[in-house]
Structures are given as C-alpha cells and as structure tokens.
Design a protein around this motif. Structure first.
Motif, PDB file in Angstrom:
ATOM      1  N   GLY A   3      42.167  82.329   7.041  1.00 41.70           N
ATOM      2  CA  GLY A   3      42.315  83.223   5.899  1.00 41.70           C
ATOM      3  C   GLY A   3      41.226  83.023   4.865  1.00 41.70           C
ATOM      4  O   GLY A   3      40.323  82.198   5.038  1.00 41.70           O
ATOM      5  N   MET A   4      41.325  83.769   3.783  1.00 40.95           N
ATOM      6  CA  MET A   4      40.306  83.754   2.745  1.00 40.95           C
ATOM      7  C   MET A   4      40.022  82.337   2.252  1.00 40.95           C
ATOM      8  O   MET A   4      40.937  81.612   1.874  1.00 40.95           O
ATOM      9  CB  MET A   4      40.734  84.617   1.557  1.00 40.95           C
ATOM     10  CG  MET A   4      39.666  84.764   0.505  1.00 40.95           C
ATOM     11  SD  MET A   4      40.200  85.692  -0.955  1.00 40.95           S
ATOM     12  CE  MET A   4      41.045  84.402  -1.856  1.00 40.95           C
ATOM     13  N   ALA A   5      38.746  81.959   2.275  1.00 39.20           N
ATOM     14  CA  ALA A   5      38.257  80.674   1.784  1.00 39.20           C
ATOM     15  C   ALA A   5      38.693  79.486   2.634  1.00 39.20           C
ATOM     16  O   ALA A   5      38.351  78.342   2.332  1.00 39.20           O
ATOM     17  CB  ALA A   5      38.671  80.444   0.325  1.00 39.20           C
ATOM     18  N   ALA A   6      39.453  79.733   3.704  1.00 40.76           N
ATOM     19  CA  ALA A   6      40.009  78.631   4.490  1.00 40.76           C
ATOM     20  C   ALA A   6      39.090  78.236   5.639  1.00 40.76           C
ATOM     21  O   ALA A   6      38.305  79.033   6.155  1.00 40.76           O
ATOM     22  CB  ALA A   6      41.389  79.015   5.031  1.00 40.76           C
ATOM     23  N   SER A   7      39.228  76.988   6.048  1.00 37.41           N
ATOM     24  CA  SER A   7      38.476  76.463   7.182  1.00 37.41           C
ATOM     25  C   SER A   7      39.329  76.506   8.441  1.00 37.41           C
ATOM     26  O   SER A   7      40.557  76.685   8.364  1.00 37.41           O
ATOM     27  CB  SER A   7      38.071  75.007   6.903  1.00 37.41           C
ATOM     28  OG  SER A   7      39.195  74.154   7.065  1.00 37.41           O
ATOM     29  N   PRO A   8      38.718  76.314   9.619  1.00 41.36           N
ATOM     30  CA  PRO A   8      39.507  76.261  10.856  1.00 41.36           C
ATOM     31  C   PRO A   8      40.507  75.113  10.881  1.00 41.36           C
ATOM     32  O   PRO A   8      41.351  75.062  11.782  1.00 41.36           O
ATOM     33  CB  PRO A   8      38.435  76.086  11.934  1.00 41.36           C
ATOM     34  CG  PRO A   8      37.202  76.684  11.353  1.00 41.36           C
ATOM     35  CD  PRO A   8      37.266  76.334   9.895  1.00 41.36           C
ATOM     36  N   ALA A   9      40.463  74.225   9.893  1.00 45.42           N
ATOM     37  CA  ALA A   9      41.430  73.119   9.832  1.00 45.42           C
ATOM     38  C   ALA A   9      42.869  73.626   9.732  1.00 45.42           C
ATOM     39  O   ALA A   9      43.796  72.896  10.085  1.00 45.42           O
ATOM     40  CB  ALA A   9      41.117  72.207   8.649  1.00 45.42           C
ATOM     41  N   ILE A  10      43.053  74.865   9.291  1.00 45.82           N
ATOM     42  CA  ILE A  10      44.428  75.380   9.202  1.00 45.82           C
ATOM     43  C   ILE A  10      45.065  75.523  10.584  1.00 45.82           C
ATOM     44  O   ILE A  10      46.283  75.640  10.696  1.00 45.82           O
ATOM     45  CB  ILE A  10      44.506  76.724   8.448  1.00 45.82           C
ATOM     46  CG1 ILE A  10      43.846  77.849   9.239  1.00 45.82           C
ATOM     47  CG2 ILE A  10      43.943  76.596   7.048  1.00 45.82           C
ATOM     48  CD1 ILE A  10      44.136  79.242   8.680  1.00 45.82           C
ATOM     49  N   GLY A  57      43.855  86.202  13.853  1.00 50.90           N
ATOM     50  CA  GLY A  57      43.394  86.120  12.476  1.00 50.90           C
ATOM     51  C   GLY A  57      44.552  85.919  11.524  1.00 50.90           C
ATOM     52  O   GLY A  57      45.628  86.497  11.708  1.00 50.90           O
ATOM     53  N   VAL A  58      44.331  85.096  10.503  1.00 52.95           N
ATOM     54  CA  VAL A  58      45.362  84.787   9.518  1.00 52.95           C
ATOM     55  C   VAL A  58      45.006  85.421   8.176  1.00 52.95           C
ATOM     56  O   VAL A  58      43.864  85.295   7.712  1.00 52.95           O
ATOM     57  CB  VAL A  58      45.508  83.258   9.352  1.00 52.95           C
ATOM     58  CG1 VAL A  58      46.500  82.916   8.245  1.00 52.95           C
ATOM     59  CG2 VAL A  58      45.936  82.621  10.667  1.00 52.95           C
ATOM     60  N   SER A  59      45.967  86.112   7.564  1.00 54.96           N
ATOM     61  CA  SER A  59      45.817  86.677   6.221  1.00 54.96           C
ATOM     62  C   SER A  59      44.574  87.577   6.151  1.00 54.96           C
ATOM     63  O   SER A  59      44.472  88.539   6.911  1.00 54.96           O
ATOM     64  CB  SER A  59      45.770  85.543   5.193  1.00 54.96           C
ATOM     65  OG  SER A  59      45.902  86.033   3.880  1.00 54.96           O
ATOM     66  N   PHE A  60      43.614  87.294   5.266  1.00 53.51           N
ATOM     67  CA  PHE A  60      42.397  88.102   5.197  1.00 53.51           C
ATOM     68  C   PHE A  60      41.659  88.066   6.527  1.00 53.51           C
ATOM     69  O   PHE A  60      41.034  89.048   6.940  1.00 53.51           O
ATOM     70  CB  PHE A  60      41.511  87.587   4.057  1.00 53.51           C
ATOM     71  CG  PHE A  60      40.221  88.336   3.867  1.00 53.51           C
ATOM     72  CD1 PHE A  60      40.164  89.719   3.962  1.00 53.51           C
ATOM     73  CD2 PHE A  60      39.058  87.646   3.564  1.00 53.51           C
ATOM     74  CE1 PHE A  60      38.962  90.405   3.775  1.00 53.51           C
ATOM     75  CE2 PHE A  60      37.861  88.323   3.366  1.00 53.51           C
ATOM     76  CZ  PHE A  60      37.804  89.697   3.474  1.00 53.51           C
TER      77      PHE A  60
END
Length: 210
Positions: A3-10, A57-60
């Motif tokens: 998602g927005m501003a997030a890294s693949p660590a999620i 894909g997550v969120s954005f």
C-alpha cells in the motif's frame, strides 16, 4: 504490491508453499513529473518478467495493480483492503477531490511515522511504532503528495474482469458499507495483511489456483 508508502515487509507473514508459488515483491519508486497512475502502472509493468502471473495489491497498491491490468495480461488480480471504482470511495475522499482540501495536508512531515501511518493505514501506531518504522519506508513528500492526489482523483468506474476483492469488515480507510462484491474477512481491519496473515495463508492458495 504494498500500500501507499509501504514496503514489501507488510507481506513478511505470508507463507505460501514454495513448491507451488514463487513470490515477487514490487516496490514503490518516485513518480516522474506529471505521471498519472496509468503512466506509473506502465512503468511498473516493465519490471515484470513472467508471463500471465497473478497480481496482488494492497490498498493503494490494489488500485495500481488494476491499472497495470489494463496494459498487460494477468491471470488474476487480487486486491486487498482496496477499492474497485471511485464509487467505493468514502465520502471524505469525494469531498477532498472536489474541494482539493488534501492539498493542505502536512505531507512535509512524512518522517513522522505516526503521521505517515495515519495517511497510509488510517490508524494510530503508538504501540507498534518500531514495526511501522519498517513497514513504512517511502518517506518522500513528492511521492506522498502524488499518491494522495492519485487516490482521491481515481476515475475508474469498472474494474478489470478478473479482479478478486478481499476486504475486512472493520476497514476504517475504505469502509465496507461502500464495497460491493467482495470476500469479507471477519473483524479484518485495513492492516489485516499484516495482522491476519493466517487467514491469507489459508485462503490465498485456493483463490490463486482455482
């Protein structure tokens, strides 16, 4: 795609059988001047080397992968904690589009992880600040301004035909009362890809393969 501003660590808690699935993680990069979301989607597509893969894909990131599917063939597009059209946006995002009030957000403070988490995940992170330092690694004002603008001005009215939508019933960024035709995760929040990984490990394989 996170998602927005997030890294693949999620996605670190996703444990899909490696003898069946190969996972590839996409990352956010700074947009080029005047990039639309469609332009950005074409650029990300260039980094995909496999034929007919499944996009998640997550969120954005869910909005982005739908744009990507308009320019290249994918077996399936799975979106999580996201929306399929502008009609599924909450009222506050429609208000932001018409008033441009989102231009007044203090995005220059993106190094404040608590504020960035509020933008990206819609929640306070006081108790998990160290984790969000890892999860939110894109802290560039140009990117944040661009991402927020692309979200509130998204014009999609019909999703690609091969979209599967997974949504949490307690999502506070995209409330489920606006969402149509989704697989509902009981008590799932906007951050459920992180905290409800067990559900995804149990259900994603079938959704991908069937």
């Amino acid at each position: 795609m996170p998602g927005m501003a997030a890294s693949p660590a999620i996605f670190e808690n996703l444990k899909l059988d490696p003898t069946v699935f190969i996972l590839h993680y996409l990352k956010w990069h700074l947009p080029r001047p005047n990039d639309t979301l469609a332009d950005y989607a074409k650029m990300v597509n260039e980094s995909i080397v496999h034929d007919n893969p499944v996009l998640i894909g997550v969120s954005f990131g869910g909005m982005l992968v739908q744009e990507m599917a308009r320019h290249r063939r994918f077996k399936k597009v799975i979106i999580i904690s996201s929306i399929k059209s502008k009609f599924e946006m909450p009222k506050r995002m429609h208000f932001a589009r018409y008033t441009r009030i989102h231009k007044l957000l203090p995005t220059g403070l993106v190094n404040n992880v608590e504020l960035l988490a509020k933008y990206a995940f819609g929640e306070k992170v006081n108790k998990r600040l160290a984790l969000y330092e890892i999860y939110l690694d894109v802290r560039d004002k140009v990117y944040i301004d661009w991402a927020i603008h692309q979200i509130v001005n998204w014009k999609q009215t019909q999703p690609p035909k091969n979209v599967i939508h997974i949504h949490g019933e307690l999502d506070n960024v995209f409330p489920i009362n606006n969402i149509k035709g989704c697989i509902t995760v009981n008590k799932g929040k906007h951050t459920m890809i992180i905290y409800r990984a067990k559900w995804f490990n149990e259900h994603l394989p079938k959704l991908i393969l069937e």
